[in-house]
Enzyme design. Structure first.
Site, PDB file in Angstrom:
ATOM      1  N   ARG A 262       0.830  -1.205   0.000  1.00 27.86           N
ATOM      2  CA  ARG A 262       0.000   0.000   0.000  1.00 27.86           C
ATOM      3  C   ARG A 262       0.857   1.244   0.000  1.00 27.86           C
ATOM      4  NH1 ARG A 262      -5.037  -1.968   3.790  1.00 27.86           N
ATOM      5  NH2 ARG A 262      -5.332  -3.884   2.608  1.00 27.86           N
ATOM      6  N   ARG A 277       1.718   0.422  10.430  1.00 30.44           N
ATOM      7  CA  ARG A 277       1.334   0.941   9.111  1.00 30.44           C
ATOM      8  C   ARG A 277       2.546   0.889   8.193  1.00 30.44           C
ATOM      9  NH1 ARG A 277      -3.215   4.012   7.802  1.00 30.44           N
ATOM     10  NH2 ARG A 277      -3.711   4.054  10.006  1.00 30.44           N
ATOM     11  N   GLU A 349      -6.955  -1.958  15.235  1.00 30.78           N
ATOM     12  CA  GLU A 349      -7.539  -2.832  14.217  1.00 30.78           C
ATOM     13  C   GLU A 349      -6.544  -3.907  13.785  1.00 30.78           C
ATOM     14  OE1 GLU A 349      -8.901  -0.766  10.724  1.00 30.78           O
ATOM     15  OE2 GLU A 349      -8.849  -2.615   9.541  1.00 30.78           O
ATOM     16  N   SER A 352     -10.562  -6.683   9.418  1.00 23.85           N
ATOM     17  CA  SER A 352     -11.743  -5.971   8.976  1.00 23.85           C
ATOM     18  C   SER A 352     -12.536  -6.957   8.129  1.00 23.85           C
ATOM     19  CB  SER A 352     -11.319  -4.756   8.150  1.00 23.85           C
ATOM     20  OG  SER A 352     -12.413  -3.925   7.896  1.00 23.85           O
ATOM     21  N   ARG A 394       0.549  -7.237  12.358  1.00 26.66           N
ATOM     22  CA  ARG A 394      -0.108  -6.714  13.553  1.00 26.66           C
ATOM     23  C   ARG A 394      -0.300  -7.802  14.601  1.00 26.66           C
ATOM     24  NH1 ARG A 394      -4.375  -2.028  11.401  1.00 26.66           N
ATOM     25  NH2 ARG A 394      -2.775  -0.820  10.297  1.00 26.66           N
TER      26      ARG A 394
END
Length: 431
Positions: A262, A277, A349, A352, A394
């Site tokens: 990303r 991130r 988070e 999702s 994560r």
RNA sequence: GGUGAGGUGCUGGAGUGGUUGAUCAGGCCAGUCUCGAAAACUGGUGUAGUCGAAAGGCUACCGUGGGUUCAAAUCCCACCCUCACCGCCA
């Protein structure tokens, strides 16, 4: 994309149905105008084409009979000129019409809570108790650096910011987590494992909704229409793009490990420290294709499958349902799973899980052949769902922070030890 | 990357400008026959858009996008993909 029938029949209430979502009210109004014009012009063009086809057939018949067909040919040629002009208009309308349609977000499911942003989200359940520490728990970047298993500086040298080198036990743990998650989902939850391409084309990204709106978030391969996949959702959902599935194939459940890439455009200054991130991260993804009437239940099941990973790893978490304003563009309903991170004293988070209903299926033309009550076959769009099961980086963060000890060592959750050659803790070597 | 061959409906496979959305065979569905099944026979069997209350029309689609023509699955151009051989390579 939303269905044209739906837009037509619910046109007046669309602003209400899309409240708190990002969309252009002006273009929605424009859609209404274009819909009428498109059908008007289309009807006219098709009538001319029908006449031309009749004339052409007449020409063929006359020529075979050695008769003169000059009059028909001339008339057909004139019609052809009008057809070409009007068809150009149809194409213009079609282009604008489509541009509007594909930019409209999905309509949230009626069970989705009201709200404009993350403050409208609702915690549905909490599992496990945040651990009590006799010392101040450290964030994973401090722990990992001290243990010599996370190297941010060298990653910055090799590539740049937002990359990390995992070494030694961190690398081992990452690999173990991937195997653990895939085993759990394939052996106990009924998923079929796939290892898809990590590079996807523009058509696939359109199918799942990342393009054209979110191009800035992607890494594009220079001079091509290929992109590094931002999530396995893209290649795996597009496995069945432009297909008509058999009814007895559903529900289809896939799980896939892939790295994800990303560009994180607009994320400057957010989570700049640590693994949270990154431009590149690993994820095990869960993807389902269901009949329309089965998707809500499948969404609950898929979310439970992701939660089970956290529970087996003894990581405290909570389930949050995203409100209307905080959901992604394509989603009809999303649950986020948030894991407890003691080093940051916050839930973050880690998964999702979304039900897209037919939104992606329409973009990607994924259908199922079904038999109606009248015994006739008809094609229906499937519902697509996906969720992280889980984000590997994560999860590694969560293990480091939740299982840390006063001396800076980290215990390894029992469920993971068989995947780590029996390793039970990570400790800085004395040498 | 180079050369050659090819991409047609659920499948195989015809079709090189004219009533071809597409011969034929297989598959599948329904019916006849049968106690039942098989076989045989008969009929049906794509997608999308659009008009219509409906019945039923009309338009488009033979890898994708352009072009030629009154008319294109058929001719021309570009691109994509598949296969074979060569080169290269994990």
């Amino acid at each position: 994309m939303l269905a044209r029938d739906f837009l037509r029949t619910h046109f007046a209430e669309m602003p209400h149905l899309l409240r708190n979502r990002t969309f252009d009210a002006g273009s929605l109004a424009r859609w209404g105008e274009l819909d009428a014009e498109r059908r008007r012009v289309l009807t006219a063009v098709e009538a001319m084409k029908a006449e031309r086809n009749t004339l052409s057939a007449e020409v063929g018949r006359k020529k075979k009979a050695k008769e003169d067909a000059t009059a028909e040919m001339e008339r057909a040629k004139e019609l052809g000129v009008s057809v070409a002009a009007q068809e150009k208009r149809v194409e213009e309308i079609e282009a604008e019409f489509f541009a509007i349609e594909q930019a409209l977000p999905n309509v949230p499911h009626e069970s989705v809570p009201e709200g404009e942003d993350e403050t409208g989200n609702a915690v549905l359940k909490t599992w496990g108790e945040p651990g009590v520490f006799s010392f101040t728990p450290k964030p994973h970047w401090e722990l990992g650096t001290a243990l010599g298993i996370l190297d941010f500086e060298r990653a910055a040298k090799v590539t740049g910011a937002r990359f990390t080198v995992l070494s030694g036990e961190a690398s081992l743990l990452s690999r173990a987590l991937i195997a653990f998650m895939l085993d759990l989902h394939t052996r106990e939850h009924g998923y079929r494992e796939v290892l898809p391409p990590f590079i996807v084309n523009a058509a696939s990204l359109f199918g799942t909704g990342q393009l054209p709106k979110f191009e800035a978030d992607l890494f594009r391969l220079q001079g091509t229409d290929w992109y590094l996949a931002p999530t396995a959702e893209v290649p795996v959902t597009n496995l069945h793009r432009d297909e008509v599935l058999r009814d007895d194939q559903l529900t289809i459940s896939y799980c896939a490990y892939t790295p994800c890439f990303r560009a994180e455009a607009g994320a400057a200054g957010k989570d700049t420290r640590g693994l949270i991130r990154q431009h590149q991260f690993d994820k095990v993804e869960l993807v389902k294709f269901t009949r329309a009437e089965d998707s809500a239940e499948a969404h609950e099941k898929l979310t439970r499958d992701a939660e089970t990973v956290l529970e087996r790893l003894e990581l405290p978490y909570r389930r949050v349902v995203l409100c209307r304003g905080d959901m992604g563009f394509s989603s009809a309903k999303t649950y986020d799973l948030e894991v407890w991170l003691p080093g940051q004293n916050a839930y973050r988070e880690i998964s999702s899980c979304s039900n897209f209903e037919a939104f992606q299926a329409r973009r990607a033309a994924i259908r199922v052949k079904r038999t109606g009550a009248d015994g006739k076959g008809r094609n229906e769009y499937v519902h697509t769902l996906n969720g992280s099961g889980l984000a590997v980086g994560r999860t590694l963060v969560a293990i480091l922070e939740n299982f840390q000890r006063a001396d800076g060592s980290v215990a390894i959750p029992a469920a993971l030890r068989p995947y780590c050659g029996g390793l039970s803790e990570i400790r800085r070597p004395s040498c």
